[in-house]
Motif scaffolding. Structure first.
Motif, PDB file in Angstrom:
ATOM      1  N   SER A  99       0.410  -1.056   0.158  1.00  0.00           N
ATOM      2  CA  SER A  99      -0.120  -0.057  -0.005  1.00  0.00           C
ATOM      3  C   SER A  99       0.900   1.126   0.203  1.00  0.00           C
ATOM      4  O   SER A  99       0.154   2.580  -0.010  1.00  0.00           O
ATOM      5  N   SER A 100       2.084   1.275   0.546  1.00  0.00           N
ATOM      6  CA  SER A 100       2.897   2.348   0.805  1.00  0.00           C
ATOM      7  C   SER A 100       4.178   2.621  -0.523  1.00  0.00           C
ATOM      8  O   SER A 100       4.799   3.863  -0.744  1.00  0.00           O
ATOM      9  N   GLU A 101       3.697   1.500  -1.347  1.00  0.00           N
ATOM     10  CA  GLU A 101       4.324   1.142  -2.809  1.00  0.00           C
ATOM     11  C   GLU A 101       3.801   2.068  -3.954  1.00  0.00           C
ATOM     12  O   GLU A 101       2.796   2.416  -3.732  1.00  0.00           O
ATOM     13  N   THR A 102       5.225   3.080  -4.211  1.00  0.00           N
ATOM     14  CA  THR A 102       4.682   3.571  -5.726  1.00  0.00           C
ATOM     15  C   THR A 102       4.140   3.093  -7.162  1.00  0.00           C
ATOM     16  O   THR A 102       4.816   1.462  -6.998  1.00  0.00           O
ATOM     17  N   ALA A 103       3.845   3.338  -8.008  1.00  0.00           N
ATOM     18  CA  ALA A 103       3.211   2.353  -9.146  1.00  0.00           C
ATOM     19  C   ALA A 103       4.915   2.445  -9.807  1.00  0.00           C
ATOM     20  O   ALA A 103       4.918   1.407 -10.445  1.00  0.00           O
ATOM     21  N   TYR A 104       5.982   3.596  -9.507  1.00  0.00           N
ATOM     22  CA  TYR A 104       7.004   3.158 -10.234  1.00  0.00           C
ATOM     23  C   TYR A 104       8.208   1.890 -10.121  1.00  0.00           C
ATOM     24  O   TYR A 104       8.483   1.081 -10.617  1.00  0.00           O
ATOM     25  N   SER A 105       8.148   2.336  -8.604  1.00  0.00           N
ATOM     26  CA  SER A 105       8.823   0.931  -7.928  1.00  0.00           C
ATOM     27  C   SER A 105       8.388  -0.746  -7.808  1.00  0.00           C
ATOM     28  O   SER A 105       9.082  -1.108  -7.836  1.00  0.00           O
ATOM     29  N   LYS A 106       7.100  -0.487  -8.181  1.00  0.00           N
ATOM     30  CA  LYS A 106       6.304  -1.726  -8.453  1.00  0.00           C
ATOM     31  C   LYS A 106       7.120  -2.057  -9.816  1.00  0.00           C
ATOM     32  O   LYS A 106       7.511  -2.906 -10.083  1.00  0.00           O
ATOM     33  N   ALA A 107       6.465  -1.063 -10.407  1.00  0.00           N
ATOM     34  CA  ALA A 107       7.202  -1.409 -12.461  1.00  0.00           C
ATOM     35  C   ALA A 107       9.553  -1.348 -12.273  1.00  0.00           C
ATOM     36  O   ALA A 107       8.774  -2.639 -13.241  1.00  0.00           O
ATOM     37  N   LYS A 108       9.847  -1.067 -11.380  1.00  0.00           N
ATOM     38  CA  LYS A 108      11.244  -1.149 -11.209  1.00  0.00           C
ATOM     39  C   LYS A 108      11.365  -2.572 -10.818  1.00  0.00           C
ATOM     40  O   LYS A 108      12.101  -3.585 -11.447  1.00  0.00           O
ATOM     41  N   LYS A 109      10.433  -2.864  -9.529  1.00  0.00           N
ATOM     42  CA  LYS A 109      10.815  -4.489  -9.475  1.00  0.00           C
ATOM     43  C   LYS A 109      11.088  -5.328 -10.362  1.00  0.00           C
ATOM     44  O   LYS A 109      11.185  -6.221 -10.473  1.00  0.00           O
ATOM     45  N   ARG A 110       9.437  -5.259 -10.762  1.00  0.00           N
ATOM     46  CA  ARG A 110       9.092  -6.285 -11.756  1.00  0.00           C
ATOM     47  C   ARG A 110       9.881  -6.329 -12.903  1.00  0.00           C
ATOM     48  O   ARG A 110      10.448  -7.319 -13.979  1.00  0.00           O
ATOM     49  N   GLU A 111      10.468  -5.125 -13.801  1.00  0.00           N
ATOM     50  CA  GLU A 111      11.371  -5.659 -14.241  1.00  0.00           C
ATOM     51  C   GLU A 111      13.161  -5.413 -13.511  1.00  0.00           C
ATOM     52  O   GLU A 111      12.983  -6.570 -14.465  1.00  0.00           O
TER      53      GLU A 111
END
Length: 589
Positions: free
Chosen positions: A65-77
């Motif tokens: 819930s505290s993660e941003t969309a950019y950090s989630k996309a970066k982790k997926r990459e």
């Protein structure tokens, strides 16, 4: 205390619930502590196993819930790359060996490959020679353990039409497209110079007479682009080829000596003439004309400025010939020196102007006696296309901008063009022209850039600001500063060059800068038009608001404040700013 903290923690819990529709779509819902119904005795076991989160799920829910969309996309990459990186390394090891032993053309046994043609095709020796006739590709041969470069198949034959001529064969050291150094037998003909024959093969000779080394033209074109865009020096380019192709130090030194002379300068000029076609049709644009500025009947805005970073050392040698570009960008030194001798500029900034160093004679004193060129003075149009440049040897004297202005006025003669000049110390130039008796020409207007104007005092801001003078629009006048930020990076290379080589490289850089601006000119003009329309609408709204909210005492005789009143106030402001304050007399008691 512990129970209170625990209760607060449970109230902030969010439970993630996944709901899958009939069509396969998944919807995510979050249930808070208030949304969870109180479990009955029959559902207690079910709720304990489904709805009540564990400590691990709870921590994951809080972090997600505290993660941003950019950090989630970066982790997926990152996770995706970590998944495939070992497999990709395995594939690269597998491709270092032949994937098949059959020729891709004739299906016979094959030991050769050409990475410049294909990364998967293998060829036999006969098919390799047939498909690489007069080619500069260096193939690799399999030696039962690894691939190694094979130079035996490289040979360049003359085209048809030389059967009745005296043809001879010569071994030339060639730097091919990939930067590899190899020796190639080449057929030459006595009907033309060897340099011209090498050009037919797509090679550029290191010397004009009896060349022993040649370079691939695509490789030199890459170097020219890198030098103009990234300011890569010849030494840096040679070292790049060394580490990419495992060249020895002796080979790199020979390559550097072959490139650093007249060969690369003439290739730059040849590349320019081939691209611009000015020798075929002189009416073609050679890169020194702005496509958007008026050619006749109009206003032309020009910005002037000096750069003291583009110096040249006296110890860098002299030139035996004139620059290849001539006076395409830089004015001849003799004309400038004659103008400096005939136009003394001992005037100082008037008392209403800030004490800028630009134009001050104190700046004419050389701080470095080892320099024969202390800077460059130049001009560009409002669209930032370079127009004219002058080498400075006596500091930023007022004679330099006056010389450039005179040259620009001569270009505008008989064209009915009004020249609007933007310069950091335009007020000083105007004062100098008035004191010298010449006066400001009627077809010229002077202004100070929008940023530098705040370094002047109030009278200069009112009289010379581009934001106050009509005819300048939204031009900020800082185009030369943006040009200097690009050209200043060439200083570390040009300060060690001879005068002709230095001017040729700076001219190539200016032509490249102008070409880049001309290419994007249409899009930039549309963006500026959109910005101007928005600012015009905002300005009209602000003026209407000021007029509407003016104090009531100004509404005399039922006459409201209009734009004519504002124009009169502006003229009155200029008149008051030009008045000198009267000295205060002290009375004796």
């Amino acid at each position: 205390m512990g129970k209170a903290l625990k209760g607060t923690r449970l109230r902030n819990i969010k439970i993630k619930v996944l709901r899958r529709n009939i069509n396969g779509c998944v919807k995510v819902h979050y249930l808070t502590h208030k949304d969870i119904p109180k479990p009955s005795s029959q559902l207690t076991g079910l709720l304990d196993s489904t709805l009540v989160p564990s400590e691990q799920d709870e921590a994951a829910g809080c972090s997600s819930s505290s993660e941003t969309a950019y950090s989630k996309a970066k982790k997926r990459e990152l996770n995706a790359w970590n998944t495939v990186k070992e497999d990709m390394l395995k594939v690269s090891f597998e491709t270092s060996a032949p994937i098949t032993s059959k020729c891709s053309v004739c299906q016979r046994h094959a030991d050769y490959r050409c990475l410049e043609c294909s990364t998967t095709a293998v060829l036999c020796e006969a098919c390799l020679r047939r498909t690489h006739h007069n080619s500069l590709h260096v193939p690799d041969k399999w030696n039962n353990s690894s691939y190694e470069p094979s130079y035996q198949g490289l040979f360049l034959y003359l085209p048809e039409g030389h059967e009745n001529h005296a043809v001879y064969r010569k071994d030339i050291k060639v730097i091919v497209n990939t930067g590899r150094l190899c020796t190639i037998p080449i057929d030459m003909c006595e009907c033309e110079p060897e340099a011209c024959t090498l050009l037919r093969y797509g090679l550029w000779p290191a010397t004009a007479e009896k060349p022993q080394t040649a370079f691939s033209i695509p490789l030199l074109e890459l170097f020219v682009c890198l030098s103009l865009k990234c300011q890569v020096s010849v030494e840096g380019f040679c070292n790049t080829l060394r580490w990419r192709n495992n060249l020895t130090l002796t080979e790199v030194n020979a390559l550097y000596r072959a490139l650093v002379g007249e060969s690369i300068s003439h290739f730059r000029h040849h590349h320019f003439r081939q691209r611009s076609l000015v020798d075929i049709c002189p009416q073609f644009d050679d890169g020194t004309t702005c496509p958007a500025c008026p050619k006749v009947d109009g206003d032309m805005i020009v910005t002037l400025d000096a750069n003291f970073g583009l110096v040249r050392k006296q110890s860098s040698g002299t030139s035996l010939v004139e620059p290849l570009h001539g006076t395409r960008m830089f004015v001849a030194e003799n004309n400038v020196q004659e103008y400096l001798l005939s136009h003394p500029d001992n005037s100082k900034p008037h008392e209403d102007c800030s004490n800028f160093k630009a134009g001050n004679m104190l700046r004419s004193q050389k701080k470095e006696k080892k320099l024969d060129v202390t800077g460059v003075f130049g001009a560009s149009c409002r669209h930032e296309i370079p127009l004219m440049f002058v080498n400075m040897s006596q500091g930023e004297r007022l004679a330099y901008p006056l010389y450039v202005i005179d040259e620009l006025l001569q270009r505008c003669t008989k064209k009915n063009i009004h020249l609007r000049v933007v310069y950091d110390i335009a007020c000083v130039v105007a004062s100098h022209l008035n004191k010298s008796g010449e006066g400001i020409p009627p077809n010229i207007s002077l202004a100070v850039p929008a940023f530098h104007i705040y370094g002047h005092k109030l009278p200069c801001q009112i009289k010379y600001s581009t934001r106050r003078l009509s005819g300048f629009g939204l031009t900020d006048g800082e185009g030369m500063e943006r040009l200097w930020s690009f050209l200043r990076r060439f200083a570390r290379v040009t300060k060690e060059m001879t005068p002709s080589h230095r001017l040729d490289l700076l001219t190539d850089a200016l032509l490249h800068y102008g070409r880049r601006k001309s290419t994007d000119l249409a899009l930039n003009l549309l963006q500026k038009l959109d910005k101007a329309e928005k600012l015009s609408t905002l300005a009209e709204e602000d003026i209407s608001s000021v007029i509407r909210e003016a104090p009531g005492k100004l509404h005399t005789r039922s006459m409201l404040i209009s734009e004519q009143h504002i124009e009169r106030w502006k003229k009155r402001e200029i008149e008051l700013s030009q008045q000198k304050p009267k000295p205060i007399r002290k009375h004796c008691l």
